[in-house]
Design a protein around this motif. Structure first.
Motif, PDB file in Angstrom:
ATOM      1  N   ALA A  39      10.310  51.339 -13.027  1.00  0.00           N
ATOM      2  CA  ALA A  39      10.383  50.397 -11.911  1.00  0.00           C
ATOM      3  C   ALA A  39       9.060  50.353 -11.145  1.00  0.00           C
ATOM      4  O   ALA A  39       8.592  49.275 -10.755  1.00  0.00           O
ATOM      5  N   ARG A  40       8.451  51.491 -10.956  1.00  0.00           N
ATOM      6  CA  ARG A  40       7.181  51.528 -10.229  1.00  0.00           C
ATOM      7  C   ARG A  40       6.054  50.883 -11.032  1.00  0.00           C
ATOM      8  O   ARG A  40       5.218  50.158 -10.490  1.00  0.00           O
ATOM      9  N   LEU A  41       6.048  51.119 -12.337  1.00  0.00           N
ATOM     10  CA  LEU A  41       5.032  50.493 -13.177  1.00  0.00           C
ATOM     11  C   LEU A  41       5.237  48.982 -13.245  1.00  0.00           C
ATOM     12  O   LEU A  41       4.271  48.207 -13.228  1.00  0.00           O
ATOM     13  N   ASP A 172      26.478  70.934 -12.351  1.00  0.00           N
ATOM     14  CA  ASP A 172      26.579  71.441 -13.724  1.00  0.00           C
ATOM     15  C   ASP A 172      25.485  72.454 -14.041  1.00  0.00           C
ATOM     16  O   ASP A 172      25.506  73.092 -15.093  1.00  0.00           O
ATOM     17  N   ARG A 173      24.486  72.594 -13.152  1.00  0.00           N
ATOM     18  CA  ARG A 173      23.406  73.572 -13.262  1.00  0.00           C
ATOM     19  C   ARG A 173      22.508  73.345 -14.481  1.00  0.00           C
ATOM     20  O   ARG A 173      21.745  74.212 -14.876  1.00  0.00           O
ATOM     21  N   LEU A 174      22.609  72.154 -15.062  1.00  0.00           N
ATOM     22  CA  LEU A 174      21.804  71.801 -16.224  1.00  0.00           C
ATOM     23  C   LEU A 174      20.912  70.587 -15.978  1.00  0.00           C
ATOM     24  O   LEU A 174      19.929  70.390 -16.684  1.00  0.00           O
ATOM     25  N   HIS A 175      21.265  69.769 -14.983  1.00  0.00           N
ATOM     26  CA  HIS A 175      20.574  68.499 -14.785  1.00  0.00           C
ATOM     27  C   HIS A 175      20.125  68.345 -13.340  1.00  0.00           C
ATOM     28  O   HIS A 175      20.800  68.805 -12.409  1.00  0.00           O
ATOM     29  N   LEU A 176      19.002  67.680 -13.167  1.00  0.00           N
ATOM     30  CA  LEU A 176      18.428  67.489 -11.847  1.00  0.00           C
ATOM     31  C   LEU A 176      19.242  66.506 -10.997  1.00  0.00           C
ATOM     32  O   LEU A 176      19.891  65.594 -11.520  1.00  0.00           O
ATOM     33  N   THR A 177      19.160  66.689  -9.691  1.00  0.00           N
ATOM     34  CA  THR A 177      19.748  65.745  -8.753  1.00  0.00           C
ATOM     35  C   THR A 177      18.845  64.514  -8.633  1.00  0.00           C
ATOM     36  O   THR A 177      17.760  64.438  -9.219  1.00  0.00           O
ATOM     37  N   THR A 178      19.291  63.569  -7.816  1.00  0.00           N
ATOM     38  CA  THR A 178      18.487  62.380  -7.539  1.00  0.00           C
ATOM     39  C   THR A 178      17.105  62.761  -7.009  1.00  0.00           C
ATOM     40  O   THR A 178      16.084  62.213  -7.436  1.00  0.00           O
ATOM     41  N   GLU A 179      17.051  63.708  -6.082  1.00  0.00           N
ATOM     42  CA  GLU A 179      15.770  64.135  -5.526  1.00  0.00           C
ATOM     43  C   GLU A 179      14.899  64.789  -6.588  1.00  0.00           C
ATOM     44  O   GLU A 179      13.677  64.590  -6.621  1.00  0.00           O
ATOM     45  N   GLY A 180      15.504  65.568  -7.476  1.00  0.00           N
ATOM     46  CA  GLY A 180      14.732  66.172  -8.555  1.00  0.00           C
ATOM     47  C   GLY A 180      14.115  65.135  -9.468  1.00  0.00           C
ATOM     48  O   GLY A 180      12.931  65.228  -9.835  1.00  0.00           O
ATOM     49  N   HIS A 181      14.889  64.130  -9.854  1.00  0.00           N
ATOM     50  CA  HIS A 181      14.361  63.065 -10.714  1.00  0.00           C
ATOM     51  C   HIS A 181      13.256  62.277 -10.010  1.00  0.00           C
ATOM     52  O   HIS A 181      12.271  61.873 -10.644  1.00  0.00           O
ATOM     53  N   ARG A 182      13.402  62.062  -8.719  1.00  0.00           N
ATOM     54  CA  ARG A 182      12.376  61.337  -7.973  1.00  0.00           C
ATOM     55  C   ARG A 182      11.051  62.096  -8.006  1.00  0.00           C
ATOM     56  O   ARG A 182       9.983  61.499  -8.169  1.00  0.00           O
ATOM     57  N   ARG A 183      11.119  63.399  -7.887  1.00  0.00           N
ATOM     58  CA  ARG A 183       9.900  64.204  -7.930  1.00  0.00           C
ATOM     59  C   ARG A 183       9.274  64.185  -9.321  1.00  0.00           C
ATOM     60  O   ARG A 183       8.053  64.165  -9.459  1.00  0.00           O
ATOM     61  N   VAL A 184      10.094  64.212 -10.362  1.00  0.00           N
ATOM     62  CA  VAL A 184       9.554  64.151 -11.717  1.00  0.00           C
ATOM     63  C   VAL A 184       8.850  62.812 -11.942  1.00  0.00           C
ATOM     64  O   VAL A 184       7.765  62.759 -12.536  1.00  0.00           O
ATOM     65  N   ALA A 185       9.442  61.724 -11.475  1.00  0.00           N
ATOM     66  CA  ALA A 185       8.808  60.412 -11.624  1.00  0.00           C
ATOM     67  C   ALA A 185       7.431  60.398 -10.954  1.00  0.00           C
ATOM     68  O   ALA A 185       6.459  59.873 -11.516  1.00  0.00           O
ATOM     69  N   GLU A 186       7.331  61.001  -9.794  1.00  0.00           N
ATOM     70  CA  GLU A 186       6.040  61.071  -9.104  1.00  0.00           C
ATOM     71  C   GLU A 186       5.051  61.929  -9.891  1.00  0.00           C
ATOM     72  O   GLU A 186       3.855  61.603  -9.968  1.00  0.00           O
ATOM     73  N   ALA A 187       5.538  63.016 -10.485  1.00  0.00           N
ATOM     74  CA  ALA A 187       4.656  63.886 -11.269  1.00  0.00           C
ATOM     75  C   ALA A 187       4.065  63.150 -12.462  1.00  0.00           C
ATOM     76  O   ALA A 187       2.859  63.261 -12.751  1.00  0.00           O
ATOM     77  N   VAL A 188       4.884  62.375 -13.173  1.00  0.00           N
ATOM     78  CA  VAL A 188       4.385  61.623 -14.324  1.00  0.00           C
ATOM     79  C   VAL A 188       3.460  60.499 -13.859  1.00  0.00           C
ATOM     80  O   VAL A 188       2.421  60.246 -14.470  1.00  0.00           O
ATOM     81  N   TRP A 189       3.824  59.851 -12.774  1.00  0.00           N
ATOM     82  CA  TRP A 189       2.984  58.794 -12.178  1.00  0.00           C
ATOM     83  C   TRP A 189       1.569  59.314 -11.925  1.00  0.00           C
ATOM     84  O   TRP A 189       0.579  58.691 -12.302  1.00  0.00           O
TER      85      TRP A 189
END
Length: 267
Positions: A39-41, A172-189
């Motif tokens: 979406a950002r790209l 579930d202790r296996l998958h990131l929350t919404t905030e976790g995914h947002r941070r990953v998107a910024e890291a790749v950006w």
């Protein structure tokens, strides 16, 4: 790396982490870091195209067989490949085979895209993860080797202390929350050479300790709803992704729309 480079297409390859679990949308589907990045790209590049071939539960062999050639044929500007972690979480794991398959995937993808992005996946702190940590770190060491050999980028999520914080992981202790995914998107950006919008490594505010009873209730809920079914699938050779299609199988224009996640964690 060219700063503020222009990217016109993006293909995501992998498992549940790239599919977007557990960043839940109001319609019950998952968004995740790859959708956020797309979406950002798309917002900065007219006609931007995006495909997400990731399917939850896939092992590295399945990713190679089902996703890699399809992704290579799309010849995108950016391809992300995250795989192998599900293999390391199995009771038995042939790390030599995992390394060979990961190398095969990189060798097919690197020449076909403008920029290949690999990742050292985040790991939640806790006793269960400690059992598998040596395998994970062996996998990540090989990711670094392959990136150096093939000119790929590596986004080091594993080395970010904040992504080990339990508050960034779903029940579930296996998958990131919404905030976790947002941070990953910024890291790749940022890894792609685009102007930072925030410090994705910034720590969370100090946590308020939970009472003993609340921790035990959470442990019991996790065991009943998530750990038990996960063990059952491992014992029977089933996967949560069996029969599930890719969320976005074709490289098509990305239309900006409402991607606001549902409030609260998924039950």
């Amino acid at each position: 790396m060219e700063m503020n480079a222009t990217y016109t297409s993006f293909v995501a390859v992998g498992d549940s982490f790239t599919e977007g679990m557990s960043d839940l949308l109001p319609d019950g589907s998952y968004r995740g870091w790859a959708d956020l990045l797309a979406a950002r790209l798309a917002a900065r590049t007219p006609g931007f195209r995006y495909a997400n071939l990731a399917v939850r539960g896939k092992l590295i062999g399945q990713i190679v067989d089902e996703q890699v050639d399809r992704a290579a044929a799309m010849r995108a500007d950016v391809v992300t490949l995250v795989g192998g972690l599900n293999d390391t979480l199995r009771p038995t794991c042939d790390m030599g085979r995992v390394r060979g398959l990961l190398e095969e995937a990189v060798e097919r993808l690197a020449p076909s895209c403008g920029r290949l992005v690999l990742m050292r996946s985040p790991g939640r702190n806790g006793p269960v993860m400690e059992r598998f940590r040596p395998r994970m770190e062996e996998l990540f060491g090989y990711v670094d080797e392959l990136a150096a050999r093939h000119g790929a980028l590596v986004v080091d999520l594993y080395g970010a202390e904040v992504l080990g914080d339990q508050r960034l992981w779903d029940v579930d202790r296996l998958h990131l929350t919404t905030e976790g995914h947002r941070r990953v998107a910024e890291a790749v950006w940022q890894a792609l050479g685009l102007d930072p919008e925030e410090d994705w490594r910034a720590p969370l505010a100090p946590a308020v300790p939970l009472a003993w009873a609340a921790r035990r209730i959470g442990d019991l809920r996790f065991a009943r709803q998530h750990l038990g079914p996960w063990i059952g699938r491992r014992l029977t050779g089933r996967s949560s992704g069996d029969g599930r299609p890719a969320k976005r199988p074709e490289l098509l224009p990305y239309v900006l729309g409402d991607d606001t996640p549902a409030a609260g964690p998924r039950s």
